[in-house]
Design a protein around this motif. Sequence first.
Motif, PDB file in Angstrom:
ATOM      1  N   PRO A  29       0.821  -1.216   0.000  1.00 56.34           N
ATOM      2  CA  PRO A  29       0.000   0.000   0.000  1.00 56.34           C
ATOM      3  C   PRO A  29       0.853   1.263   0.000  1.00 56.34           C
ATOM      4  O   PRO A  29       1.959   1.275   0.555  1.00 56.34           O
ATOM      5  CB  PRO A  29      -0.809  -0.122   1.298  1.00 56.34           C
ATOM      6  CG  PRO A  29       0.024  -0.992   2.184  1.00 56.34           C
ATOM      7  CD  PRO A  29       0.711  -1.965   1.269  1.00 56.34           C
ATOM      8  N   HIS A  46      -7.555   8.033  -2.291  1.00 61.33           N
ATOM      9  CA  HIS A  46      -7.497   6.621  -2.641  1.00 61.33           C
ATOM     10  C   HIS A  46      -8.448   5.840  -1.751  1.00 61.33           C
ATOM     11  O   HIS A  46      -8.991   6.356  -0.791  1.00 61.33           O
ATOM     12  CB  HIS A  46      -6.073   6.069  -2.470  1.00 61.33           C
ATOM     13  CG  HIS A  46      -5.039   6.805  -3.248  1.00 61.33           C
ATOM     14  ND1 HIS A  46      -4.257   7.781  -2.695  1.00 61.33           N
ATOM     15  CD2 HIS A  46      -4.651   6.714  -4.541  1.00 61.33           C
ATOM     16  CE1 HIS A  46      -3.434   8.263  -3.598  1.00 61.33           C
ATOM     17  NE2 HIS A  46      -3.655   7.628  -4.746  1.00 61.33           N
ATOM     18  N   GLY A  47      -8.631   4.570  -2.070  1.00 62.67           N
ATOM     19  CA  GLY A  47      -9.424   3.707  -1.215  1.00 62.67           C
ATOM     20  C   GLY A  47     -10.904   3.754  -1.530  1.00 62.67           C
ATOM     21  O   GLY A  47     -11.345   4.266  -2.555  1.00 62.67           O
ATOM     22  N   GLU A  48     -11.703   3.210  -0.619  1.00 66.01           N
ATOM     23  CA  GLU A  48     -13.126   3.036  -0.863  1.00 66.01           C
ATOM     24  C   GLU A  48     -13.910   4.346  -0.801  1.00 66.01           C
ATOM     25  O   GLU A  48     -15.093   4.359  -1.103  1.00 66.01           O
ATOM     26  CB  GLU A  48     -13.702   2.018   0.125  1.00 66.01           C
ATOM     27  CG  GLU A  48     -13.124   0.626  -0.087  1.00 66.01           C
ATOM     28  CD  GLU A  48     -13.858  -0.451   0.694  1.00 66.01           C
ATOM     29  OE1 GLU A  48     -14.821  -0.106   1.410  1.00 66.01           O
ATOM     30  OE2 GLU A  48     -13.473  -1.618   0.586  1.00 66.01           O
ATOM     31  N   ALA A  83      -4.028   2.907  -5.026  1.00 67.95           N
ATOM     32  CA  ALA A  83      -3.758   2.845  -3.590  1.00 67.95           C
ATOM     33  C   ALA A  83      -2.558   1.965  -3.265  1.00 67.95           C
ATOM     34  O   ALA A  83      -2.155   1.887  -2.110  1.00 67.95           O
ATOM     35  CB  ALA A  83      -4.989   2.329  -2.851  1.00 67.95           C
TER      36      ALA A  83
END
Length: 236
Positions: free
Chosen positions: A19, A129-131, A56
């Motif tokens: 990550p 980034h990410g959900e 990400a």
Amino acid sequence: MEHDITTLTARLLAHRWLPRTDAQVKRALVDETFRHELEHRLAQVGLTLLDNPFAAHVAVGLKEDMLDAVFGGRDYQASTMGLTRDEIALLIVIWALIILPKRERQLGRRQRDDDGQNDMFGQEKPITHGEEVSGAISEASLLADFGSQLGGKTKVRNFALGKLARLGFIERRNNMIHEGPLLDVLLDYRVLADRIVNGTLADVLAAAGHSVPSLDEETEEDEPADSSAPDHTEDA
């Protein structure tokens, strides 16, 4: 620094991706000397660091000049991580349904529940980034819309999706398909986005009720090329 570079190189080789939030990865992204030495270590074994600022995760892949030496003379599946044509087509459909809307949100500095109407300074925000920006798609919906075109619903559910998950392209949680660590790293947005939005797949997605964001070249940001992206993605 020597120990950190050796450790990070070993971790990248062992895990395939890490990550961007990882402390050693962060250092590689901001410390030019550290990054240069890391890339030198990887280059000595024919690898390169894959870093897409919109993804990400970072990953390692083959250097372009090593592709023929590693995959030359091998069969079709050797250069596509063992994926069949139907599985690559499925991967491209998933990429289009998850990454295209995600990139539109990232370029507009918006999250999934934000329409951007109330943020006057949105463009000054860092890329998210990410959900917060990466949505998920229903397995049932995907199977209903594309299962029969990609080898059958049973084959897609029991074999193809499992293979994509094992390779790190997707994550399956509660009958939903989420972006995996490699989905936005190994597939080159600059190549695929134009082919999808201006190609036949856009019509196929639209016929299934999925909207495809339009490309806005004026807001597009440069992205690094991905030398290890699966070959033959145009077959999707």
